[in-house]
Design a protein around this motif. Structure first.
Motif, PDB file in Angstrom:
ATOM      1  N   PHE A   2       0.836  -1.189   0.000  1.00 25.63           N
ATOM      2  CA  PHE A   2       0.000   0.000   0.000  1.00 25.63           C
ATOM      3  C   PHE A   2       0.876   1.246   0.000  1.00 25.63           C
ATOM      4  O   PHE A   2       2.064   1.174   0.297  1.00 25.63           O
ATOM      5  CB  PHE A   2      -0.953   0.025   1.205  1.00 25.63           C
ATOM      6  N   VAL A   3       0.280   2.363  -0.370  1.00 28.75           N
ATOM      7  CA  VAL A   3       0.914   3.669  -0.234  1.00 28.75           C
ATOM      8  C   VAL A   3       0.023   4.498   0.676  1.00 28.75           C
ATOM      9  O   VAL A   3      -1.156   4.198   0.855  1.00 28.75           O
ATOM     10  CB  VAL A   3       1.147   4.389  -1.579  1.00 28.75           C
ATOM     11  N   VAL A   4       0.599   5.543   1.241  1.00 31.84           N
ATOM     12  CA  VAL A   4      -0.109   6.331   2.242  1.00 31.84           C
ATOM     13  C   VAL A   4      -0.123   7.802   1.860  1.00 31.84           C
ATOM     14  O   VAL A   4       0.899   8.354   1.443  1.00 31.84           O
ATOM     15  CB  VAL A   4       0.572   6.159   3.622  1.00 31.84           C
ATOM     16  N   MET A   5      -1.295   8.379   2.020  1.00 31.60           N
ATOM     17  CA  MET A   5      -1.426   9.828   1.897  1.00 31.60           C
ATOM     18  C   MET A   5      -1.963  10.353   3.230  1.00 31.60           C
ATOM     19  O   MET A   5      -2.907   9.788   3.785  1.00 31.60           O
ATOM     20  CB  MET A   5      -2.390  10.199   0.776  1.00 31.60           C
ATOM     21  N   LEU A   6      -1.351  11.395   3.732  1.00 27.50           N
ATOM     22  CA  LEU A   6      -1.811  12.056   4.943  1.00 27.50           C
ATOM     23  C   LEU A   6      -2.106  13.493   4.568  1.00 27.50           C
ATOM     24  O   LEU A   6      -1.212  14.227   4.150  1.00 27.50           O
ATOM     25  CB  LEU A   6      -0.753  11.981   6.043  1.00 27.50           C
TER      26      LEU A   6
ATOM     27  N   ASP B 206      -5.319   8.322   4.028  1.00 29.14           N
ATOM     28  CA  ASP B 206      -5.771   7.474   2.933  1.00 29.14           C
ATOM     29  C   ASP B 206      -4.736   6.364   2.745  1.00 29.14           C
ATOM     30  O   ASP B 206      -3.554   6.640   2.547  1.00 29.14           O
ATOM     31  CB  ASP B 206      -5.922   8.259   1.635  1.00 29.14           C
ATOM     32  N   ILE B 207      -5.204   5.118   2.832  1.00 29.41           N
ATOM     33  CA  ILE B 207      -4.363   3.945   2.631  1.00 29.41           C
ATOM     34  C   ILE B 207      -4.786   3.360   1.282  1.00 29.41           C
ATOM     35  O   ILE B 207      -5.902   2.875   1.119  1.00 29.41           O
ATOM     36  CB  ILE B 207      -4.555   2.922   3.763  1.00 29.41           C
ATOM     37  N   ILE B 208      -3.884   3.427   0.326  1.00 29.87           N
ATOM     38  CA  ILE B 208      -4.196   3.045  -1.049  1.00 29.87           C
ATOM     39  C   ILE B 208      -3.513   1.707  -1.347  1.00 29.87           C
ATOM     40  O   ILE B 208      -2.284   1.617  -1.326  1.00 29.87           O
ATOM     41  CB  ILE B 208      -3.732   4.129  -2.028  1.00 29.87           C
ATOM     42  N   VAL B 209      -4.322   0.695  -1.600  1.00 30.74           N
ATOM     43  CA  VAL B 209      -3.827  -0.663  -1.826  1.00 30.74           C
ATOM     44  C   VAL B 209      -3.617  -0.884  -3.320  1.00 30.74           C
ATOM     45  O   VAL B 209      -4.480  -0.541  -4.132  1.00 30.74           O
ATOM     46  CB  VAL B 209      -4.830  -1.696  -1.269  1.00 30.74           C
ATOM     47  N   ALA B 210      -2.478  -1.462  -3.647  1.00 32.23           N
ATOM     48  CA  ALA B 210      -2.188  -1.800  -5.044  1.00 32.23           C
ATOM     49  C   ALA B 210      -2.996  -3.029  -5.452  1.00 32.23           C
ATOM     50  O   ALA B 210      -3.109  -3.979  -4.696  1.00 32.23           O
ATOM     51  CB  ALA B 210      -0.705  -2.086  -5.206  1.00 32.23           C
ATOM     52  N   ILE B 211      -3.597  -2.962  -6.638  1.00 40.32           N
ATOM     53  CA  ILE B 211      -4.322  -4.113  -7.172  1.00 40.32           C
ATOM     54  C   ILE B 211      -3.778  -4.456  -8.541  1.00 40.32           C
ATOM     55  O   ILE B 211      -3.267  -3.588  -9.253  1.00 40.32           O
ATOM     56  CB  ILE B 211      -5.849  -3.861  -7.240  1.00 40.32           C
ATOM     57  N   GLN B 212      -3.877  -5.717  -8.890  1.00 44.42           N
ATOM     58  CA  GLN B 212      -3.426  -6.155 -10.197  1.00 44.42           C
ATOM     59  C   GLN B 212      -4.632  -6.429 -11.082  1.00 44.42           C
ATOM     60  O   GLN B 212      -5.677  -6.850 -10.606  1.00 44.42           O
ATOM     61  CB  GLN B 212      -2.586  -7.425 -10.080  1.00 44.42           C
ATOM     62  N   GLY B 213      -4.453  -6.184 -12.319  1.00 47.46           N
ATOM     63  CA  GLY B 213      -5.521  -6.457 -13.265  1.00 47.46           C
ATOM     64  C   GLY B 213      -4.922  -6.778 -14.618  1.00 47.46           C
ATOM     65  O   GLY B 213      -3.730  -6.669 -14.826  1.00 47.46           O
ATOM     66  N   GLY B 214      -5.758  -7.096 -15.496  1.00 46.10           N
ATOM     67  CA  GLY B 214      -5.211  -7.389 -16.798  1.00 46.10           C
ATOM     68  C   GLY B 214      -6.243  -7.555 -17.856  1.00 46.10           C
ATOM     69  O   GLY B 214      -7.374  -7.399 -17.790  1.00 46.10           O
TER      70      GLY B 214
END
Length: 65
Positions: free
Chosen positions: A31-35, A57-65
């Motif tokens: 995840f990445v974080v924004m404060l 804000d905790i932003i989780v990476a998702i994979q797609g294709g």
């Protein structure tokens, strides 16, 4: 103390560091974080303290294709 985590109001019993808050609220990784709309590098998580009204804000990476 009240903060907003991913758009939801959360009440904290005490003041936490960003690192401590992520241990409570980050359920997936990576995840990445924004404060308050500012990206915070992982190396600085322990240096940031949360304050009344902060937006986390905790932003989780998702994979797609």
């Amino acid at each position: 103390m009240n903060i907003i985590v991913n758009g939801e109001n959360r009440e904290l019993s005490e003041r936490y560091s960003l690192e401590e808050a992520l241990e409570m609220f980050a359920k997936q990784s990576p995840f990445v974080v924004m404060l308050n709309q500012e990206f915070i590098p992982k190396s600085q998580y322990s240096q940031w303290g949360l304050n009344e009204g902060d937006e986390l804000d905790i932003i989780v990476a998702i994979q797609g294709g």
